[in-house]
Design a protein around this motif. Structure first.
Motif: not given
Length: 275
Positions: A126, A130-132, A138, A141, A171-175, A178
């Motif tokens: 990430f 980014n949204t992680i 949640t 960053v 780890l979930k990264n949705t850029e 959401s």
């Protein structure tokens, strides 16, 4: 008594003079070596940092590498200077090894955070903004440090996560966005295609709902009281809950205006007579 003190002072003075006469050139050479080494290490560290930054390497990693190289060069300089004075460095190396082992055991948690931070900077799972989601937290960053990563959530809360709890975890990264998920039930007498089209139009009218990835609306399940219609869409993370609540209200109002019935659980009770 005074004569003894004078004699002791003369003895110390003579010892110092003998040392300077015997080792003056070695001492002068050692000082020159140390000064040149410090100057050279500083120049190399600055040049390396500028080069790595120019190549686009993360500034935190570039600074860390430059400092490590500087410390190594200074250590080599000190070893050369001690050798110039004729001092054996073997005991110092042994003592340094023992101290390093003890310090490593004492701060192994911190060291693991730094190692994990290097892994994050190098592999880049990430980047900033980014949204992680990690360890149930949640957020966006905000900072990536060698020891910690800082997240900011929609309520403007700062969540500081030690890097060792990020590396090796799911780890979930949705850029930048959401995912919002919603569901509404409609009566079995309703036309599912009409309902789906109405929800799609309603969600498309909300400014914060992203067009890419596209909104998805469809039949999720056939429940006891009605047909469950689910919808999924993406929104910018800072307005996640705000947009979710607005979308749910808009869908409800659209169904009400279209006179589409939203069922609720019902129970039929029959009274049986003795006859």
């Amino acid at each position: 008594m005074i004569d003894q003190e004078i004699a002791q002072l003369e003895s110390v003075y003579q010892t110092i003079v003998d040392f300077l006469v015997r080792y003056s050139f070695q001492l002068f050479g050692a000082i020159i070596i140390v000064l040149l080494g410090l100057w050279f290490a500083g120049k190399v560290a600055k040049w390396l940092f500028s080069t790595l930054e120019h190549k686009g390497l993360d500034i935190t990693l570039a600074n860390f590498i430059a400092n490590v190289v500087k410390v190594l060069l200074i250590s080599i300089t000190v070893i050369i200077a001690l050798g110039k004075l004729g001092i054996s460095i073997t005991p110092f190396v042994a003592a340094l090894g023992a101290i390093s082992l003890g310090a490593g055991l004492a701060i192994q948690g911190t060291l693991s955070n730094y190692g994990a931070g290097l892994a994050i900077i190098l592999t880049r799972p990430f980047v900033l903004k980014n949204t992680i989601t990690v360890k149930g937290y949640t957020g966006i960053v905000e900072e990536i440090n060698l020891a910690t990563t800082v997240l900011i959530n929609e309520d403007n809360e700062r969540v500081t996560i030690p890097n060792r709890h990020i590396v090796g975890e799911i780890l979930k990264n949705t850029e930048q966005n959401s995912l919002v998920e919603g569901e509404v039930a409609v009566a079995y007498g309703s036309n599912p295609e009409q309902v789906i089209g109405l929800i799609e139009t309603t969600l498309a009218s909300i400014e914060e709902v992203q067009q890419s990835p596209a909104t998805k609306v469809g039949i999720d399940a056939f429940a006891d009281s009605g047909i469950n219609i689910s919808y999924r869409f993406w929104v910018p993370t800072p307005v996640f809950h705000q947009t979710k609540f607005a979308a749910n209200l808009a869908v409800f109002n659209a169904l009400q205006q279209a006179e589409i019935q939203i069922p609720f659980p019902q129970r039929e009770v029959r009274m049986l007579s003795d006859e």
